[in-house]
Structures are given as structure tokens and as C-alpha cells.
Design an enzyme around this catalytic site. Structure first.
Site, PDB file in Angstrom:
ATOM      1  N   ARG A  71     -25.695  33.874 -10.027  1.00  0.00           N
ATOM      2  CA  ARG A  71     -24.836  34.722  -9.208  1.00  0.00           C
ATOM      3  C   ARG A  71     -24.444  35.959 -10.005  1.00  0.00           C
ATOM      4  O   ARG A  71     -23.634  35.873 -10.927  1.00  0.00           O
ATOM      5  CB  ARG A  71     -23.576  33.952  -8.784  1.00  0.00           C
ATOM      6  CG  ARG A  71     -23.874  32.723  -7.936  1.00  0.00           C
ATOM      7  CD  ARG A  71     -22.600  31.941  -7.665  1.00  0.00           C
ATOM      8  NE  ARG A  71     -22.867  30.766  -6.849  1.00  0.00           N
ATOM      9  CZ  ARG A  71     -21.943  29.865  -6.498  1.00  0.00           C
ATOM     10  NH1 ARG A  71     -20.697  30.015  -6.939  1.00  0.00           N
ATOM     11  NH2 ARG A  71     -22.264  28.828  -5.754  1.00  0.00           N
ATOM     12  N   ASP A  73     -22.682  39.662 -10.568  1.00  0.00           N
ATOM     13  CA  ASP A  73     -21.431  40.266 -10.122  1.00  0.00           C
ATOM     14  C   ASP A  73     -21.682  41.556  -9.353  1.00  0.00           C
ATOM     15  O   ASP A  73     -22.797  42.079  -9.326  1.00  0.00           O
ATOM     16  CB  ASP A  73     -20.526  40.568 -11.320  1.00  0.00           C
ATOM     17  CG  ASP A  73     -20.058  39.310 -12.038  1.00  0.00           C
ATOM     18  OD1 ASP A  73     -20.076  38.237 -11.409  1.00  0.00           O
ATOM     19  OD2 ASP A  73     -19.678  39.412 -13.220  1.00  0.00           O
ATOM     20  N   ARG A 219     -20.834  40.855 -19.839  1.00  0.00           N
ATOM     21  CA  ARG A 219     -20.080  42.113 -19.854  1.00  0.00           C
ATOM     22  C   ARG A 219     -18.884  42.037 -20.809  1.00  0.00           C
ATOM     23  O   ARG A 219     -18.573  43.013 -21.499  1.00  0.00           O
ATOM     24  CB  ARG A 219     -19.623  42.460 -18.443  1.00  0.00           C
ATOM     25  CG  ARG A 219     -20.777  42.871 -17.521  1.00  0.00           C
ATOM     26  CD  ARG A 219     -20.298  43.051 -16.097  1.00  0.00           C
ATOM     27  NE  ARG A 219     -19.205  44.013 -16.037  1.00  0.00           N
ATOM     28  CZ  ARG A 219     -18.365  44.092 -15.001  1.00  0.00           C
ATOM     29  NH1 ARG A 219     -18.480  43.251 -13.976  1.00  0.00           N
ATOM     30  NH2 ARG A 219     -17.411  44.996 -15.005  1.00  0.00           N
TER      31      ARG A 219
END
Length: 298
Positions: A71, A73, A219
Site C-alpha cells: 500500500r 501512500d 520517507r
């Protein structure tokens, strides 16, 4: 123009001999994450999963669930996401690539489609995922690289120090320091299989491969790794931060546009390597002005 093929219901009503057995179809998917609110279907937000499910439903005449390998972002890209769905239809699995591409918007593309066994699962059969993060370090902005990189020019980045900080991540590690709040995952253990930080001209690229990734992990990690690159934190301090699970010291995440899900690995991939291996193009900018040949009439 959309490719029209009969659904199972239409074929049955026309008197054709057909099987009602459901087949599982695997897809290799590329998407530009800029205008998507991530992969997973969400109410009142545009997502990749929803776009593809809608396209499949226009062919089958009913809704399906598309299962992705991971998944991503909001704003994150994918060069070779993998997903699967089940359908009772006469359509050969290899035809789904062209059928869906004729119905999908310009920022989503199906690279390939193939039949897989009913026991095969895009998420649970995967043994690794690999992400690439790209930083553009030239002080002069560039419109053509902006959608796919973090324009970071505030200070020089020491790539060797960044690599030294990444290397201790290899192995099974508890990475709660790089785990965003809001995740439903019960633990923060990650099996990190490969890490790399290299410079290509004005671009610095980080690649991380693991069995799975925590919510927001890459990130957050890149955001702190930049501190190492500019000399504000040593590689040893970086390692101590995640070993001691100091989530309170992880202040910011790198912006999403620099991140790309590069590829997903399986013990026996249903696709040829050319369809999924390293399909994100590399930027190449000359460091000096190239010589220009001038034609002469003499």
C-alpha cells in the site's frame, strides 16, 4: 477505443459452451502517484485500487476486489506494483492488460497480465519489496524532474556517510523509530535485505529492499538520513536512534514524490523480468555542456 469482449453471463446467454470456474489474474501495474491519495481504496478520495477495480467492473458487470502487494501512500509512485483479482469469465488472462489500459486514466498503466494459481497471492506470496528514493541536489530547479524527486540543495550530501548509516539496517531489525502512527500492524520488526545509497550526477538515490515495510517507513528514514548526509548527525548516532526506538527524535518525513515502489519479488514470478525489473527510468543530466556538431554545406 475500448476493447469489447463477452462476459461469462453474455457468453452463456448466446449459447456458447463455457466454464463457470473462476480464474485468478495477476497484474503488473505502474502509476504516477501525484494525483492519487495512495493505493488503498478510500471514501471520497481518488486511489489506484479504486480506479482499476472500476475498470474491471465495466468489463465483468459486477464489482471485484483487487489485492495489491503493498500500500503506497498519497503521492508515491510505482514502477512495478503487483496485484491480483478473481473473475469468472471467458477472457484469457493475458488479454486483461490491453482491455484495462483502454479503460484506465493516463496516470495508471498495466504492464502485463498473467494467469496464476488460486493459491498465489500478490501480497502473501511476495518475499520482498524494493523502494527507490530520489533526491535532486542541483541548486537550479528542473521542472522535468520535480514530479519524481525531492529537490534538496540546501547543503552538500555525503553519500559515503549515508551508506555507512544504512548498512547496519541489514538483517531483522526493530524499526519503531520509522513507524508512522495510524498503522494497524501489531509490531515494527522488518527483515531488511539490501540497502544502497549512490550518486548519479546531481541525483542521490537510496534503495531499500525488505520482506515488508512499515507505514511511512522509507520517507521517515530518508528524512533522518539527510541529516547524516549534511553532517548534522553521525552514522553511529543514526544507528543508535533506531536501535533505542527514539521515535520522538524523528521529526519529519521526506516528501512523497521522490519515492517509488520499484518492484516486488516472488519465488516463481508469473512475469518475465523485462516486464517488472527496474522499469523506473533513470535521469541522466550532463555535468558539462555537450559539444554540438554543426552541419556544413562545404
Amino acid at each position: 477505443m475500448a476493447i469489447a469482449l463477452p462476459t461469462l453471463k453474455e457468453a452463456a446467454s448466446s449459447g456458447e459452451n463455457c466454464s463457470v470456474d473462476s480464474q485468478r489474474v495477476a497484474l503488473v501495474i505502474q502509476y504516477l502517484g501525484t494525483r492519487f491519495h495512495g493505493w488503498q481504496r478510500q471514501a471520497q478520495h481518488r486511489t489506484v485500487q479504486e480506479e482499476i477495480e472500476r475498470a474491471i467492473a465495466t468489463v465483468l458487470g459486477h464489482s471485484v476486489t483487487l489485492h495489491g502487494a503493498g500500500r503506497t501512500d498519497s503521492g508515491v509512485h510505482a514502477a512495478a506494483q503487483v496485484a491480483h483479482f478473481d473473475a469468472a469469465t471467458l477472457i484469457p488472462p493475458y488479454r486483461w492488460r490491453d482491455i484495462l489500459n483502454s479503460r484506465l486514466p493516463e496516470d495508471v498503466l498495466i504492464r502485463a497480465s498473467a494467469p496464476v494459481d488460486r493459491s498465489w497471492h500478490a501480497r502473501f506470496s511476495a518475499i520482498w519489496r524494493r523502494y527507490r528514493y530520489t533526491l535532486y541536489t542541483d541548486a537550479c530547479p528542473n521542472l522535468f524532474v520535480r514530479p519524481f524527486s525531492w529537490h534538496y540543495y540546501h547543503a552538500p550530501l555525503d553519500v559515503e556517510a549515508m551508506q555507512a548509516a544504512l548498512t547496519p539496517l541489514l538483517g531483522r531489525q526493530h524499526l519503531a523509530a520509522f513507524h508512522r502512527a495510524g498503522s494497524k500492524r501489531a509490531h515494527s520488526w522488518v527483515d531488511v535485505q539490501a540497502v544502497e545509497c549512490i550518486r548519479r550526477g546531481p541525483f542521490v538515490q537510496l534503495e531499500i529492499q525488505a520482506s515488508g515495510f512499515l507505514y511511512g517507513m522509507v520517507r521517515l528514514l530518508v528524512g533522518m538520513l539527510v541529516d547524516v548526509g549534511r553532517g548534522e548527525r553521525s552514522p553511529t548516532e543514526f544507528t543508535r536512534l533506531w536501535q533505542e526506538q527514539r521515535r520522538d527524535q524523528v521529526k519529519y518525513a521526506a516528501p512523497p514524490q521522490g519515492l517509488c515502489l520499484l518492484r516486488v519479488g516472488y519465488p516463481d514470478s508469473p512475469f518475465e523480468p523485462s516486464l517488472w525489473y527496474d522499469t523506473q527510468p533513470q535521469f541522466l543530466l550532463p555535468l558539462t555542456e555537450p559539444a554540438i556538431a554543426v552541419a556544413s554545406s562545404g
